[in-house]
Design an enzyme around this catalytic site. Structure first.
Site, mmCIF file in Angstrom:
data_model
loop_
_atom_site.group_PDB
_atom_site.id
_atom_site.type_symbol
_atom_site.label_atom_id
_atom_site.label_comp_id
_atom_site.label_asym_id
_atom_site.label_seq_id
_atom_site.Cartn_x
_atom_site.Cartn_y
_atom_site.Cartn_z
ATOM 1 N N ASP A 173 0.817 -1.210 0.000
ATOM 2 C CA ASP A 173 0.000 0.000 0.000
ATOM 3 C C ASP A 173 0.859 1.271 0.000
ATOM 4 O O ASP A 173 2.095 1.198 0.035
ATOM 5 C CB ASP A 173 -0.928 -0.058 1.226
ATOM 6 C CG ASP A 173 -2.314 0.491 0.944
ATOM 7 O OD1 ASP A 173 -2.460 1.296 0.019
ATOM 8 O OD2 ASP A 173 -3.258 0.117 1.678
ATOM 9 N N ASP A 179 -10.135 3.512 -3.661
ATOM 10 C CA ASP A 179 -10.880 2.297 -3.289
ATOM 11 C C ASP A 179 -12.301 2.226 -3.866
ATOM 12 O O ASP A 179 -13.003 3.233 -3.929
ATOM 13 C CB ASP A 179 -11.004 2.209 -1.759
ATOM 14 C CG ASP A 179 -9.656 2.004 -1.096
ATOM 15 O OD1 ASP A 179 -8.627 2.016 -1.800
ATOM 16 O OD2 ASP A 179 -9.635 1.842 0.131
HETATM 17 C C1 GLA Z 1 -6.036 1.356 1.464
HETATM 18 C C2 GLA Z 1 -6.184 0.355 0.316
HETATM 19 C C3 GLA Z 1 -7.316 -0.605 0.648
HETATM 20 C C4 GLA Z 1 -7.022 -1.312 1.971
HETATM 21 C C5 GLA Z 1 -6.790 -0.307 3.085
HETATM 22 C C6 GLA Z 1 -6.261 -0.960 4.352
HETATM 23 O O1 GLA Z 1 -7.150 2.181 1.539
HETATM 24 O O2 GLA Z 1 -6.421 1.021 -0.885
HETATM 25 O O3 GLA Z 1 -7.496 -1.521 -0.391
HETATM 26 O O4 GLA Z 1 -5.892 -2.131 1.802
HETATM 27 O O5 GLA Z 1 -5.840 0.685 2.698
HETATM 28 O O6 GLA Z 1 -6.010 -0.077 5.379
#
Ligand code: GLA
Length: 393
Positions: free
Chosen positions: A150, A205
């Protein structure tokens, strides 16, 4: 002496060569699996959930149709020891990660883990910055198969350098691990990540509230808007390197059947990674049928590895094409309206690339041949739904 110099030079070039690549021959078709985030986020994820999800994947027909990775997302880690090695959150994972990996492997499945290129993960757990070597080493030791990496808490970091560093550490650690880049498309990874990772997120997301479209809510995007954001990226995807419009929201927050079918179909057309994000232990038969549809999965997993692209856009009614390895062509009619759409198909008038001669038309959701391209057809596409055809010679 000469021989020594030769071997020294050889070692130098080999080690340079070895330090500068990702693992080849992984993710030759889009990865399929399940990830904990969309249903369990930070508070809900633990050892029992992961084990039960592996059981469900193996026993409920998911493994059979190609799902293989069980990925723990954020919140499995809690600190670092004096040598910089990660400390597992024992409240959530009392048996440790290695025994969980073994459990997942014992089901004939593969195991994925999560970290972050910055100082902390998005949920505030320890990130990998400065500890890339230790992390790569421990993942290899635990027999991990997949890493989602991430991009939170990375102020001042260069994305290419950060992801390349982890790629190199993974390679040095010696265990082939699929490297899933998750920097949300901020630095256009499609332009540089082909040699760094096996898949890269192209957007922020997906909305886990399963909203359809209209807006970006904070960091969350409705799935239909995610589709729009993939237009033009098709040339960057192929075997071993995929655009990732994020995990599936099928089965989350009561996504209606028509939308779930359309969302899943579009992810298949896009050659997107198919990471289910619902609770596999308790799901409706409708969601189960959608997620395990073999005809649709065959489009997604087609070995040619072409990402589908839009060939017609009539406002809220679109036609998409995905070329397939055996010369077949898949065509998706996507109705984004809140009303039904009737469409008269004159095959020769649609701008289908590589369309030659006559094809049989198979409706993949009906699993039936419904006509041939040498005659006209009329279709009725329900609201926010799709009809997906496979044109076959
Ligand atoms: C980010 C990523 C998500 C998830 C969260 C976890 O937002 O884009 O897919 O992994 O972190 O904290």
């Amino acid at each position: 002496m000469k021989t020594r110099i030769f071997f020294l030079l050889l070692t130098f070039f080999l080690s340079k060569e070895m330090a500068a690549q990702k693992f080849d021959n992984l993710a030759m078709t889009p990865p399929m699996g399940w990830n904990s985030w969309n249903s369990f986020q930070c508070d809900g994820v633990n050892e029992t959930v992961i084990k039960e999800m592996a059981d469900a994947m193996a026993e409920k027909g998911f493994k059979e149709v190609g799902y293989e990775y069980i990925v723990i997302d954020d919140c499995w880690q809690i600190g670092r020891d004096e040598n910089g090695y990660i400390i597992v959150d024992k409240k959530k994972f009392p048996s440790g990660i290695k025994s969980l990996v073994d459990y997942v492997h014992s089901k004939g499945l593969k195991f994925g883990i999560y970290s972050d290129a910055g100082t902390k993960t998005c949920a505030g757990r320890p990130g990998s910055k400065g500890f890339e070597r230790q992390d790569a080493e421990i993942y290899a030791k635990w027999d991990v198969d997949y890493l989602k990496y991430d991009w939170c808490h990375t102020e001042g970091q260069d994305a290419i350098a950060s992801y390349t560093l982890m790629r190199d550490e993974l390679f040095k650690a010696g265990r082939p691990i699929v490297f899933s880049i998750c920097e949300w498309g901020e630095n256009k990874p499609w332009e540089w990540a082909k040699d760094v990772g096996h898949l890269w997120r192209t957007t922020l997301d997906i909305d886990m509230g399963a909203r359809y479209d209209g807006n970006i809510w904070g960091n969350l995007i409705g799935w239909a808007d995610l589709v729009d954001m993939q237009v033009g990226l098709e040339k960057y995807a192929g075997p071993g390197h995929w655009n990732d419009p994020d995990m599936l929201a099928v089965g989350n927050n009561n996504m209606p059947e028509n939308e779930a079918r359309a969302h899943f179909s579009m992810w298949c057309m896009l050659a997107a990674p198919l990471m289910a994000g619902n609770d596999l232990r308790e799901m409706t038969p409708v969601d189960h049928n959608i997620l395990t549809n073999k005809e649709l999965i065959a489009l997604n997993q087609d070995v040619l590895g072409k990402q589908g692209f839009k060939i017609e856009d009539f406002g809220n009614f679109e036609i998409w094409q995905k070329p397939l390895a055996n010369g077949d062509i898949s065509i998706c009619f996507f109705n984004r309206e809140t009303t039904n759409k009737t469409y008269e198909i004159e095959w020769a008038n649609i701008k289908i690339k590589g369309f030659e001669g006559n094809y049989q038309v198979k409706d993949l959701w009906k699993n039936a041949v419904v006509g041939a391209t040498d005659s006209k057809m009329s279709i009725d596409v329900p609201s926010r739904d799709v009809i997906v055809f496979r044109l076959m010679k």
